[in-house]
Design a protein around this motif. Structure first.
Motif, mmCIF file in Angstrom:
data_model
loop_
_atom_site.group_PDB
_atom_site.id
_atom_site.type_symbol
_atom_site.label_atom_id
_atom_site.label_comp_id
_atom_site.label_asym_id
_atom_site.label_seq_id
_atom_site.Cartn_x
_atom_site.Cartn_y
_atom_site.Cartn_z
ATOM 1 N N UNK A 62 -2.049 -6.251 -12.480
ATOM 2 C CA UNK A 62 -1.911 -7.707 -12.625
ATOM 3 C C UNK A 62 -3.080 -8.424 -11.974
ATOM 4 N N UNK A 63 -3.650 -7.814 -10.943
ATOM 5 C CA UNK A 63 -4.655 -8.524 -10.161
ATOM 6 C C UNK A 63 -5.920 -8.883 -10.954
ATOM 7 N N UNK A 64 -6.584 -7.886 -11.570
ATOM 8 C CA UNK A 64 -7.766 -8.277 -12.354
ATOM 9 C C UNK A 64 -7.416 -9.269 -13.460
ATOM 10 N N UNK A 65 -6.207 -9.132 -14.017
ATOM 11 C CA UNK A 65 -5.801 -10.053 -15.091
ATOM 12 C C UNK A 65 -5.619 -11.468 -14.563
ATOM 13 N N UNK A 66 -4.912 -11.581 -13.445
ATOM 14 C CA UNK A 66 -4.648 -12.916 -12.891
ATOM 15 C C UNK A 66 -5.948 -13.587 -12.486
ATOM 16 N N UNK A 67 -6.792 -12.849 -11.760
ATOM 17 C CA UNK A 67 -8.024 -13.454 -11.246
ATOM 18 C C UNK A 67 -8.962 -13.840 -12.383
ATOM 19 N N UNK A 68 -9.160 -12.932 -13.332
ATOM 20 C CA UNK A 68 -10.131 -13.261 -14.378
ATOM 21 C C UNK A 68 -9.601 -14.370 -15.286
ATOM 22 N N UNK A 69 -8.290 -14.363 -15.567
ATOM 23 C CA UNK A 69 -7.756 -15.435 -16.406
ATOM 24 C C UNK A 69 -7.851 -16.774 -15.681
ATOM 25 N N UNK A 70 -7.537 -16.775 -14.394
ATOM 26 C CA UNK A 70 -7.640 -18.029 -13.631
ATOM 27 C C UNK A 70 -9.083 -18.522 -13.623
ATOM 28 N N UNK A 71 -10.018 -17.594 -13.398
ATOM 29 C CA UNK A 71 -11.428 -17.993 -13.412
ATOM 30 C C UNK A 71 -11.832 -18.503 -14.788
ATOM 31 N N UNK A 91 -5.516 -11.639 -3.076
ATOM 32 C CA UNK A 91 -6.570 -10.736 -2.616
ATOM 33 C C UNK A 91 -6.002 -9.776 -1.582
ATOM 34 N N UNK A 92 -5.215 -10.317 -0.634
ATOM 35 C CA UNK A 92 -4.628 -9.459 0.394
ATOM 36 C C UNK A 92 -3.742 -8.398 -0.251
ATOM 37 N N UNK A 93 -3.018 -8.787 -1.304
ATOM 38 C CA UNK A 93 -2.095 -7.846 -1.936
ATOM 39 C C UNK A 93 -2.831 -6.612 -2.424
ATOM 40 N N UNK A 94 -4.096 -6.773 -2.765
ATOM 41 C CA UNK A 94 -4.860 -5.643 -3.277
ATOM 42 C C UNK A 94 -5.334 -4.716 -2.169
ATOM 43 N N UNK A 95 -5.233 -5.179 -0.916
ATOM 44 C CA UNK A 95 -5.686 -4.318 0.176
ATOM 45 C C UNK A 95 -4.538 -3.446 0.685
ATOM 46 N N UNK A 96 -3.329 -3.699 0.190
ATOM 47 C CA UNK A 96 -2.184 -2.900 0.632
ATOM 48 C C UNK A 96 -2.246 -1.523 -0.007
ATOM 49 N N UNK A 97 -2.045 -0.520 0.790
ATOM 50 C CA UNK A 97 -2.095 0.856 0.314
ATOM 51 C C UNK A 97 -0.956 1.136 -0.675
ATOM 52 N N UNK A 98 -1.296 1.386 -1.901
ATOM 53 C CA UNK A 98 -0.272 1.681 -2.891
ATOM 54 C C UNK A 98 0.474 2.966 -2.509
ATOM 55 N N UNK A 99 -0.296 3.940 -1.962
ATOM 56 C CA UNK A 99 0.330 5.210 -1.593
ATOM 57 C C UNK A 99 1.400 5.013 -0.534
ATOM 58 N N UNK A 100 1.198 3.974 0.288
ATOM 59 C CA UNK A 100 2.176 3.722 1.341
ATOM 60 C C UNK A 100 3.427 3.054 0.787
ATOM 61 N N UNK A 101 3.230 2.174 -0.202
ATOM 62 C CA UNK A 101 4.442 1.512 -0.693
ATOM 63 C C UNK A 101 5.176 2.350 -1.735
ATOM 64 N N UNK A 102 4.498 3.365 -2.277
ATOM 65 C CA UNK A 102 5.159 4.175 -3.303
ATOM 66 C C UNK A 102 6.495 4.762 -2.823
ATOM 67 N N UNK A 103 6.515 5.371 -1.635
ATOM 68 C CA UNK A 103 7.816 5.902 -1.179
ATOM 69 C C UNK A 103 8.883 4.816 -1.051
ATOM 70 N N UNK A 104 8.450 3.634 -0.642
ATOM 71 C CA UNK A 104 9.414 2.534 -0.531
ATOM 72 C C UNK A 104 9.976 2.200 -1.906
ATOM 73 N N UNK A 105 9.075 2.208 -2.884
ATOM 74 C CA UNK A 105 9.523 1.904 -4.247
ATOM 75 C C UNK A 105 10.554 2.921 -4.716
ATOM 76 N N UNK A 106 10.361 4.175 -4.296
ATOM 77 C CA UNK A 106 11.321 5.211 -4.703
ATOM 78 C C UNK A 106 12.677 4.949 -4.056
ATOM 79 N N UNK A 107 12.614 4.515 -2.781
ATOM 80 C CA UNK A 107 13.874 4.190 -2.108
ATOM 81 C C UNK A 107 14.579 3.059 -2.860
ATOM 82 N N UNK A 108 13.795 2.089 -3.301
ATOM 83 C CA UNK A 108 14.397 0.942 -3.981
ATOM 84 C C UNK A 108 14.861 1.279 -5.390
#
Ligand SMILES: Nc1ncnc2c1ncn2[C@@H]1O[C@H](COP(=O)(O)OP(=O)(O)O)[C@@H](O)[C@H]1O
Ligand SMILES: [Mg+2]
Lengths: 262, 254
Positions: free
Chosen positions: A130-139, A96-113
């Motif tokens: 992956x999130x909706x898939x993981x949660x709904x499949x687990x449920x 759940x926490x992973x979904x609150x992370x700003x994708x726009x913020x990590x995008x530049x990091x991903x480019x660096x990587x």
């Protein structure tokens, strides 16, 4: 399906909206930099068709790879969560926490990587989907009717048989609703990825159009993004009906109709 | 012939929750002989379903032991046919694939299993329904399918938990007669839970009456009515007398 009942209303509404848009654009006299009319948009799309086609191809490729990886990750995480109660308690909040992370913020990091190109886009699609898939499949897995499991156990079934014959099929409807959500996000996720760090694709088309104040082209990109998302949604819906005919059976529909909910 | 199919020896079972314990069964002992039809009746919550769950190995008794065919098996699941209170047909499997589940669990070759199931399908009144999903079946047909599934476990003893409880009166009588017919023809042993006094007497060689919680054996009633049973027997004075006796034991005959 009763297409009159389900196809005509949304189509009519969309037609009305487009006509409304046309007249607002005409009457308001706004410059087409600010509000292009539908006709401007179609023209812009036609003029840039070669660019658009290759952009669509790139975006679809990144989306497709991302979705496949997201499905694998989603099912994998759901399975781990299901088999291992400790993992459920440990992973669920983190997911759940992973979904609150700003994708726009990590995008530049991903480019660096990962550098410019497909990879950061794919990673962003995976992160979104992956999130909706993981949660709904687990449920779905955990909502298996315990009486069904008891019945199979009483017949002498082992864990693997119970998993295959009862757990997996009962999780299918939930998995598919997760998948429908995921594919709906996926194209938008891919264009965000491309906007931030891609070197091609619809996102980049959008970015370039914006930078050169070609608002009509931005609208084209928006429209195509929507159409692709809808297309994916419908594809999943069709697959769903083929895989789970029992879930969409006539009787079931009628039961729903009888409840008056529809 | 003298080895009981099932023997309960001083079975007690208590469920313990977080803050309280529920004694469900207390000192239950009885035998079910080969070919016998035993009905089990008792108020709701008297531990009838629990007794079946113990027998099929879903639960372990607190005290006592359960013998199957004279032996104390290491593992009980799969040894007796079991039909739970709900029909529990898998909605994603067609009728034929549903009734094949026990054979699939036993790992038998698919082709022979299908052959066997198709042969016996007409006996269960399911001919022509093998390719329907359970959602398309009526309540009576669903129970038949659930019974066939139990049957195809291929065990000589069948435990049926209120199989006809939710059916309308006519369908119920029809299925009662049909069950007696296949029971006799195929020489199976049946233990049958019901909350219906008439049904208990009509079907049984012997009725076992359980008391309210915790379930104890209150009495056993031999039913010496001739076989084959006929619905018209229900009007006989002898039948009425047995029903009256049962009602008194159950404490509902004021
Ligand atoms: N798995 C369980 N955990 C806790 N209590 C249970 C469980 N199964 C049954 N019980 C309790 O045991 C009692 C007997 O239940 P059951 O065997 O279902 O009765 P019956 O089938 O005669 O109506 C009830 O009070 C029920 O609440
Ligand atoms: Mg019960």
């Amino acid at each position: 399906m009763n297409w009159r009942k389900y196809i005509i209303p949304p189509t009519a509404l969309i037609a009305i909206l487009i006509i409304g848009w046309y007249f607002v654009a005409k009457i308001s006299g706004l410059n087409s930099f600010i509000l292009p009319s539908p006709i401007n948009v179609i023209q812009a799309g036609w003029e840039t068709r070669d660019l658009l086609l290759s952009a669509i191809g790139t975006t679809l490729l990144a989306t497709g790879i991302g979705l496949v990886l997201a499905i694998i990750a989603g099912i994998g995480i759901a399975t781990i969560i299901d088999f291992w109660p400790l993992a459920r308690r440990a992973l669920y909040p983190i997911l759940v926490v992973s979904q609150t992370i700003q994708i726009l913020a990590i995008a530049p990091i991903l480019i660096i990587w990962f550098g410019f190109g497909l990879m950061p886009t794919i990673v962003i699609v995976v992160l979104f989907c992956f999130f909706p898939l993981a949660i709904s499949t687990a449920d779905g897995l955990i909502s298996t009717d315990p009486d069904l499991i008891a019945l199979l156990r009483a017949m002498g079934a082992n864990r693997r048989q119970i998993w295959r014959m009862v757990r997996m099929p009962s999780a299918l409807p939930a998995f598919f609703s997760g998948l429908r959500l995921a594919v709906t996000y996926s194209i938008v996720a891919a264009t965000i990825g491309e906007w931030v760090g891609g070197s091609q694709g619809l996102g980049l088309y959008m970015l370039r159009s914006k930078n050169s104040l070609a608002t009509d082209q931005v609208f084209v990109a928006m429209l195509i993004t929507s159409l692709l998302s809808i297309g994916l949604f419908i594809t999943v819906y069709i697959i769903e009906r083929l895989v789970m005919p029992w879930y969409h059976s006539k009787q079931r529909k009628e039961q729903w109709d009888d409840t008056g909910i529809y | 012939m003298n080895i009981p199919r099932i023997e309960f020896k001083q079975i007690s079972k208590t469920f313990s929750g977080t803050d309280h314990t529920v004694p469900a069964l207390d000192d239950i002992s009885f035998k079910v002989m080969p070919g016998e039809f035993v009905t089990l009746i008792g108020p709701s919550g008297s531990g009838k379903s629990t007794l079946f769950n113990l027998c099929v190995g879903l639960l372990e008794p607190g005290k006592g032991e359960i013998l199957i065919d004279g032996e104390k098996p290491k593992k009980r699941p799969g040894l007796v046919g079991y039909m739970p209170q709900r029909d529990l047909l898998l909605p994603w499997r067609k009728v034929l694939d549903n009734v094949l589940i026990p054979l699939e669990v036993q790992g038998l070759p698919q082709k022979e299993s299908r052959q066997r199931a198709l042969e016996i399908l007409p006996y269960f009144g399911l001919e022509g329904f093998e390719n329907e999903y359970p959602s398309a079946l009526s309540g009576g047909m669903r129970q038949r399918a659930a019974l066939l599934r139990t049957w195809l476990m291929g065990r000589s003893t069948l435990l049926l938990d209120e199989p006809f409880g939710a059916l309308d009166a006519l369908t119920r009588k029809e299925l009662q007669n049909w069950l007696l017919k296949v029971w006799q023809e195929f020489e199976r042993t049946v233990m049958f839970i019901t909350h219906d006094v008439e049904e208990a007497v009509y079907l049984a060689d012997r009725v076992i009456v359980l008391s309210a919680r915790p379930g104890r054996i209150k009495t056993e009633l031999k039913i010496n009515l001739p076989r084959p049973r006929r619905q018209s027997m229900i009007a006989d004075p002898a039948f009425g007398k047995l029903e009256k006796e049962l009602l008194q034991e159950l404490g509902v005959d004021a």
